[in-house]
Scaffold this active site. Structure first.
Site, PDB file in Angstrom:
ATOM      1  N   ARG A 153       0.863  -1.318   0.165  1.00 11.85           N
ATOM      2  CA  ARG A 153       0.012   0.040   0.051  1.00 11.85           C
ATOM      3  C   ARG A 153       0.785   1.277  -0.066  1.00 11.85           C
ATOM      4  O   ARG A 153       2.270   1.274   0.355  1.00 11.85           O
ATOM      5  CB  ARG A 153      -0.960  -0.027   1.217  1.00 11.85           C
ATOM      6  CG  ARG A 153      -0.160   0.113   2.527  1.00 11.85           C
ATOM      7  CD  ARG A 153      -0.065   1.550   3.220  1.00 11.85           C
ATOM      8  NE  ARG A 153       0.717   1.346   4.201  1.00 11.85           N
ATOM      9  CZ  ARG A 153       2.058   1.712   4.183  1.00 11.85           C
ATOM     10  NH1 ARG A 153       2.486   2.021   3.141  1.00 11.85           N
ATOM     11  NH2 ARG A 153       2.947   1.625   5.273  1.00 11.85           N
ATOM     12  N   HIS A 198       2.082   7.621  10.863  1.00  9.59           N
ATOM     13  CA  HIS A 198       2.191   7.413  12.295  1.00  9.59           C
ATOM     14  C   HIS A 198       1.071   7.778  13.215  1.00  9.59           C
ATOM     15  O   HIS A 198       1.042   8.253  14.425  1.00  9.59           O
ATOM     16  CB  HIS A 198       3.521   8.330  12.772  1.00  9.59           C
ATOM     17  CG  HIS A 198       4.840   7.596  12.337  1.00  9.59           C
ATOM     18  ND1 HIS A 198       5.392   6.408  12.986  1.00  9.59           N
ATOM     19  CD2 HIS A 198       5.536   7.988  11.262  1.00  9.59           C
ATOM     20  CE1 HIS A 198       6.539   6.217  12.283  1.00  9.59           C
ATOM     21  NE2 HIS A 198       6.436   7.369  11.286  1.00  9.59           N
ATOM     22  N   ASP A 230      -2.210   5.671  13.278  1.00 10.45           N
ATOM     23  CA  ASP A 230      -3.034   4.827  13.272  1.00 10.45           C
ATOM     24  C   ASP A 230      -2.882   4.037  14.703  1.00 10.45           C
ATOM     25  O   ASP A 230      -3.680   3.801  15.196  1.00 10.45           O
ATOM     26  CB  ASP A 230      -2.657   3.558  12.144  1.00 10.45           C
ATOM     27  CG  ASP A 230      -1.507   3.033  12.085  1.00 10.45           C
ATOM     28  OD1 ASP A 230      -0.559   3.783  12.748  1.00 10.45           O
ATOM     29  OD2 ASP A 230      -1.367   1.779  11.303  1.00 10.45           O
ATOM     30  N   SER A 265       5.056  -1.425   2.570  1.00 12.95           N
ATOM     31  CA  SER A 265       4.178  -2.543   3.470  1.00 12.95           C
ATOM     32  C   SER A 265       4.743  -3.964   2.922  1.00 12.95           C
ATOM     33  O   SER A 265       3.729  -4.785   2.820  1.00 12.95           O
ATOM     34  CB  SER A 265       2.894  -2.320   3.642  1.00 12.95           C
ATOM     35  OG  SER A 265       2.361  -2.032   4.634  1.00 12.95           O
ATOM     36  N   ASP A 267      -1.831  -1.023   7.618  1.00 12.88           N
ATOM     37  CA  ASP A 267      -1.482  -1.885   6.488  1.00 12.88           C
ATOM     38  C   ASP A 267      -2.008  -3.286   6.268  1.00 12.88           C
ATOM     39  O   ASP A 267      -2.286  -3.530   4.980  1.00 12.88           O
ATOM     40  CB  ASP A 267       0.257  -2.139   6.777  1.00 12.88           C
ATOM     41  CG  ASP A 267       1.062  -1.007   7.176  1.00 12.88           C
ATOM     42  OD1 ASP A 267       0.722   0.061   7.009  1.00 12.88           O
ATOM     43  OD2 ASP A 267       2.052  -1.192   7.668  1.00 12.88           O
ATOM     44  N   LYS A 285      11.404  -1.421   9.858  1.00 14.33           N
ATOM     45  CA  LYS A 285      10.819  -0.993  11.083  1.00 14.33           C
ATOM     46  C   LYS A 285      11.176  -1.801  12.452  1.00 14.33           C
ATOM     47  O   LYS A 285      11.501  -1.437  13.540  1.00 14.33           O
ATOM     48  CB  LYS A 285       9.344  -1.262  10.954  1.00 14.33           C
ATOM     49  CG  LYS A 285       8.586  -0.047  10.397  1.00 14.33           C
ATOM     50  CD  LYS A 285       7.134   0.222  10.657  1.00 14.33           C
ATOM     51  CE  LYS A 285       6.326  -0.952  10.371  1.00 14.33           C
ATOM     52  NZ  LYS A 285       5.260  -0.885   9.450  1.00 14.33           N
TER      53      LYS A 285
END
Length: 458
Positions: free
Chosen positions: A43, A50, A52, A145, A190, A234
């Site tokens: 996506r 930052h 969600d 993602s 995501d 991440k």
């Protein structure tokens, strides 16, 4: 929200070069042919970075790049994973005892997250084995993602192999929760867009409860993704989880300031909901309650009336217990202002004024400034790429995904697209100080794609 599960389509594999290649490779690897195939898309988040995991709505769309897995359930209790890309080594394990190593974000661990999520949801200790061959077209660590698409794909693979059914929303929630096995405290955007995406529309994704609303994007402009070619994983870095904790601490301090039950509060959105005020008012409260200078762990403890031991064991996640400074004011200011920009973006899309592209572009530009200055999740290459995109005709340009590397997304008037692509390519990718790998699919226009699917051979 729809209760239906992901669609199942019958396809002639011979007519789809990628499926055919996957089938042939599967046969040479495992000596058999796949029973079914599953895809889950990556996506691009258009706006709402930052937030969600703070409880706020976001506005992503699925891209055509995806994870595609060929699957054969087997009678043994062995899970055999292979990847079309030789950079990712084969892996096999017993389905009876799935271990996910948080210290190493290896590719197969993301598959195991999705597998284990479904296993635990149904309370199954004894799962059938599978042979799986993975083919991904999402550039890794690019902020599009790839890791969540693999978790979602693995979840749907496991569900399909079991012959069970779940709705898209249930799948998204299970996969969002199970990705945390790898140590990332993400928020669920995501996984939600990977399952809930529909071709031709972006989605406003809202949480608690999870739901998705169509957002019609402007017709006279195109979203262009450009990869900075700086990789950021991440799970491998603590930046991401530190931000999650800074937002959690900011929420607790704001709640305490407003005499709420702060120990029950985890997210910035909860403070707003308890107070029943607007996002604009939350920004004013943040100005009053928090100071711009960084907070030490000791000061946080003084504000909340707790010990350092309580802070470390009851509030902070294991990988953020040694952090020495927390920028609470800056993080809260970003979250509340970004949440407002998402709602404004959706409103402009709905009202479709004549200067729509310009207005949406301005919101994207404001988002990047906030990500760069208040959330500090940009990097010099991303800032340079954003400047280049704007100088060659993008109405708006911003980092997308977690940041610290990865991609930018730019809103480009359709008539400027060919010159924009040529100029950005020359200015960023062919500049003398960079030798950029072409396989990183560096620069491309994109349109909203569909969500996760199961393919059966016709």
């Amino acid at each position: 929200m729809t209760t239906e599960g992901p669609a199942t389509c019958r396809v002639q594999v011979a007519e789809h070069p990628r499926l055919l290649k996957l089938k042939e490779m599967f046969n040479s690897k495992f000596g058999s042919i796949p029973k079914f195939y599953v895809r889950a898309p990556g996506r691009v988040n258009i706006i709402g970075e930052h937030i969600d995991y703070c409880g706020y709505s976001v506005l992503p769309m699925a891209v055509e790049q995806d994870m595609l897995i060929a699957v054969e359930p087997v009678k043994t209790h062995t899970l055999q994973l292979a990847n079309m890309n030789s950079l990712y080594p084969d892996f096999n394990t017993s389905t009876k005892n799935i271990q996910i190593d948080k210290t190493k974000p290896l590719w197969h661990n993301y598959f195991l997250c999705g597998f284990k999520g479904i296993q635990e949801h149904f309370g199954l200790s004894d799962l059938t084995g599978m042979n799986c061959l993975v083919d991904g077209t999402i550039p890794p660590s690019s902020g599009l993602s790839s890791s969540s698409a693999l978790v979602c794909c693995a979840g749907l693979v496991t569900l399909t192999a079991l012959g069970m059914n779940l709705s898209k929303v249930e799948l998204a929630e299970i996969c969002a929760k199970s990705e945390r096995y790898i140590g990332t405290e993400g928020g669920g955007m995501d996984q939600s867009i990977s399952f809930l995406a529909e071709e031709g529309t972006a989605k406003l994704i809202e949480f608690s409860p999870l739901r998705a609303t169509d957002v019609k994007l402007p017709s006279g402009a195109v979203f262009v993704i450009a990869n900075s070619c700086v990789e950021m994983n991440k799970a491998a870095t603590s930046h991401f989880n530190i931000r999650v904790m800074e937002c959690r601490l900011a929420a607790k301090l704001l709640a305490k300031y407003k005499s709420l039950q702060w120990d029950k509060v985890l997210r910035l959105e909860e403070v707003q909901a308890h107070l029943g005020v607007s996002l604009e008012e939350m920004l004013l409260i943040t100005e009053d309650a928090l100071h711009p200078e960084p907070y030490s762990p000791e000061e946080v403890c003084r504000c909340l009336g707790i010990s350092l031991q309580e802070l470390r064991t009851q509030i902070l996640s294991p990988n953020t217990q040694d952090v020495l400074i927390f920028k609470l004011y800056q993080r809260a200011k970003h979250v509340y202002s970004e949440a407002a920009r998402v709602l404004q973006f959706k409103k402009v899309c709905e009202e479709a004024p004549d200067n729509m592209v310009q207005l949406l572009g301005e919101l994207m530009n404001q988002s990047h400034v906030s990500c760069r200055d208040m959330y500090e999740c940009s990097c010099p290459e991303l800032d340079q790429l954003v400047d280049i995109c704007r100088s060659f005709g993008a109405q708006g340009s911003r980092l997308t995904g977690a940041g610290w590397g990865g991609c930018t997304v730019s809103l480009v008037p359709a008539d400027k697209l060919p010159s924009f692509l040529a100029n950005v390519h020359e200015a960023y990718y062919q500049s003398s100080d960079r030798s950029r790998a072409p396989e990183q699919q560096s620069l491309f226009a994109t349109k909203p794609g569909g969500g996760a699917l199961v393919f059966l051979e016709a």
